[in-house]
Design a protein around this motif. Structure first.
Motif, mmCIF file in Angstrom:
data_model
loop_
_atom_site.group_PDB
_atom_site.id
_atom_site.type_symbol
_atom_site.label_atom_id
_atom_site.label_comp_id
_atom_site.label_asym_id
_atom_site.label_seq_id
_atom_site.Cartn_x
_atom_site.Cartn_y
_atom_site.Cartn_z
ATOM 1 N N UNK A 58 0.834 -1.207 0.000
ATOM 2 C CA UNK A 58 0.000 0.000 0.000
ATOM 3 C C UNK A 58 0.867 1.255 0.000
ATOM 4 N N UNK A 59 1.947 1.229 0.834
ATOM 5 C CA UNK A 59 2.856 2.383 0.860
ATOM 6 C C UNK A 59 3.550 2.538 -0.485
ATOM 7 N N UNK A 60 3.944 1.423 -1.117
ATOM 8 C CA UNK A 60 4.587 1.486 -2.422
ATOM 9 C C UNK A 60 3.647 2.052 -3.468
ATOM 10 N N UNK A 61 2.364 1.635 -3.410
ATOM 11 C CA UNK A 61 1.388 2.165 -4.365
ATOM 12 C C UNK A 61 1.229 3.672 -4.195
ATOM 13 N N UNK A 62 1.222 4.131 -2.934
ATOM 14 C CA UNK A 62 1.124 5.561 -2.685
ATOM 15 C C UNK A 62 2.365 6.283 -3.201
ATOM 16 N N UNK A 63 3.535 5.656 -2.983
ATOM 17 C CA UNK A 63 4.765 6.270 -3.477
ATOM 18 C C UNK A 63 4.785 6.306 -4.996
ATOM 19 N N UNK A 64 4.311 5.242 -5.625
ATOM 20 C CA UNK A 64 4.259 5.226 -7.085
ATOM 21 C C UNK A 64 3.366 6.344 -7.608
ATOM 22 N N UNK A 65 2.230 6.531 -6.932
ATOM 23 C CA UNK A 65 1.331 7.613 -7.340
ATOM 24 C C UNK A 65 1.997 8.974 -7.137
ATOM 25 N N UNK A 66 2.750 9.106 -6.028
ATOM 26 C CA UNK A 66 3.440 10.361 -5.759
ATOM 27 C C UNK A 66 4.532 10.617 -6.797
ATOM 28 N N UNK A 67 5.277 9.563 -7.137
ATOM 29 C CA UNK A 67 6.332 9.705 -8.145
ATOM 30 C C UNK A 67 5.729 10.076 -9.496
ATOM 31 N N UNK A 68 4.640 9.421 -9.861
ATOM 32 C CA UNK A 68 3.980 9.739 -11.136
ATOM 33 C C UNK A 68 3.491 11.181 -11.152
ATOM 34 N N UNK A 69 2.894 11.609 -10.042
ATOM 35 C CA UNK A 69 2.418 12.994 -9.961
ATOM 36 C C UNK A 69 3.584 13.969 -10.032
ATOM 37 N N UNK A 70 4.697 13.626 -9.359
ATOM 38 C CA UNK A 70 5.873 14.489 -9.388
ATOM 39 C C UNK A 70 6.425 14.618 -10.804
ATOM 40 N N UNK A 71 6.506 13.500 -11.516
ATOM 41 C CA UNK A 71 7.004 13.541 -12.889
ATOM 42 C C UNK A 71 6.078 14.358 -13.778
ATOM 43 N N UNK A 72 4.779 14.215 -13.576
ATOM 44 C CA UNK A 72 3.816 14.980 -14.370
ATOM 45 C C UNK A 72 3.951 16.480 -14.085
ATOM 46 N N UNK A 73 4.154 16.827 -12.802
ATOM 47 C CA UNK A 73 4.334 18.237 -12.442
ATOM 48 C C UNK A 73 5.623 18.791 -13.035
ATOM 49 N N UNK A 74 6.667 17.970 -13.073
ATOM 50 C CA UNK A 74 7.910 18.412 -13.698
ATOM 51 C C UNK A 74 7.708 18.692 -15.186
#
Length: 218
Positions: A58-74
């Motif tokens: 669950x934590x990994x899924x949240x981190x994956x979502x955070x990483x994806x959002x971060x890349x999209x924001x970049x």
């Protein structure tokens, strides 16, 4: 009555005790109990491990979502920065024609009538610093300085044409226009007089001088 057993000793029936059976049963029960306790303990440990794995996933899924959002924001940030740079370049280099035409009209003598104002393009031979395909400067091994090459460079031209007559004092109105546009610092900062062409002709039966001025737009 006395009973006498006349059978040999090795053939006599043996009276067996139940104690070994009881002991075996107790040992078997103890082993089963120990195994059941071990099984229950392992089940508890396995449940805990599965629970931790679920939390980690669950934590990994949240981190994956955070990483994806971060890349999209970049990506969005880079796109917006590119747009800002582009707009800044446009605003910096744009030609505000309403202001420049107003300046031209203010510098124009009374005895001039414009026929046409248009934008054209010409290619000029200019010396520019030489760079390689990657954009790095090409250094002359002899002088240790960047090489200079001559190449054709396109430049925008403002063409101004019309008719003119001399003023009341006999001065050429076209000469006055040329002097005004070259001496005015605001106008000449953007437009540099490049060529001029004249032709004596008639307009509605009156002798006039037809002219064409070309200004290089900086």
């Amino acid at each position: 009555m006395i009973k006498i057993n006349l059978l040999p000793v090795d053939q006599r029936p043996v009276t067996r005790t139940a104690i070994p059976h009881v002991l075996s049963l107790l040992v078997l029960m103890a082993v089963l109990f120990f195994m059941s306790q071990t099984y229950l303990k392992l089940e508890v440990e396995l449940a805990g491990i599965n629970q931790r794995i679920a939390k980690q996933e669950e934590a990994k899924a949240q981190l994956d979502a955070t990483v994806t959002e971060h890349e999209e924001l970049q990506k969005q940030t880079a796109h917006l920065q590119l747009m800002v740079v582009t707009i800044q370049g446009i605003l910096k280099d744009r030609t505000i024609w309403s202001e420049h035409l107003h300046q031209l009209m203010a510098l124009t003598p009374d005895n001039i009538w414009y026929k046409r104002l248009r934008l054209t393009e010409r290619r000029f031979t200019e010396e520019v610093p030489e760079v390689d395909p990657q954009g790095a400067p090409v250094i002359d091994p002899r002088t240790k300085k960047q090489k200079i090459k001559r190449q054709q460079v396109p430049r925008s031209i403002l063409e101004v044409s019309g008719y003119a007559v001399d003023d009341e004092g006999g001065l050429s109105s076209t000469a006055t226009l040329a002097d005004n546009t070259t001496s005015d610092t605001t106008f000449s900062e953007k437009f540099q007089l490049f060529t001029s062409d004249f032709n004596d002709t008639e307009f509605d039966g009156y002798p006039v001088r037809e002219f064409i001025f070309e200004y290089v737009i900086s």
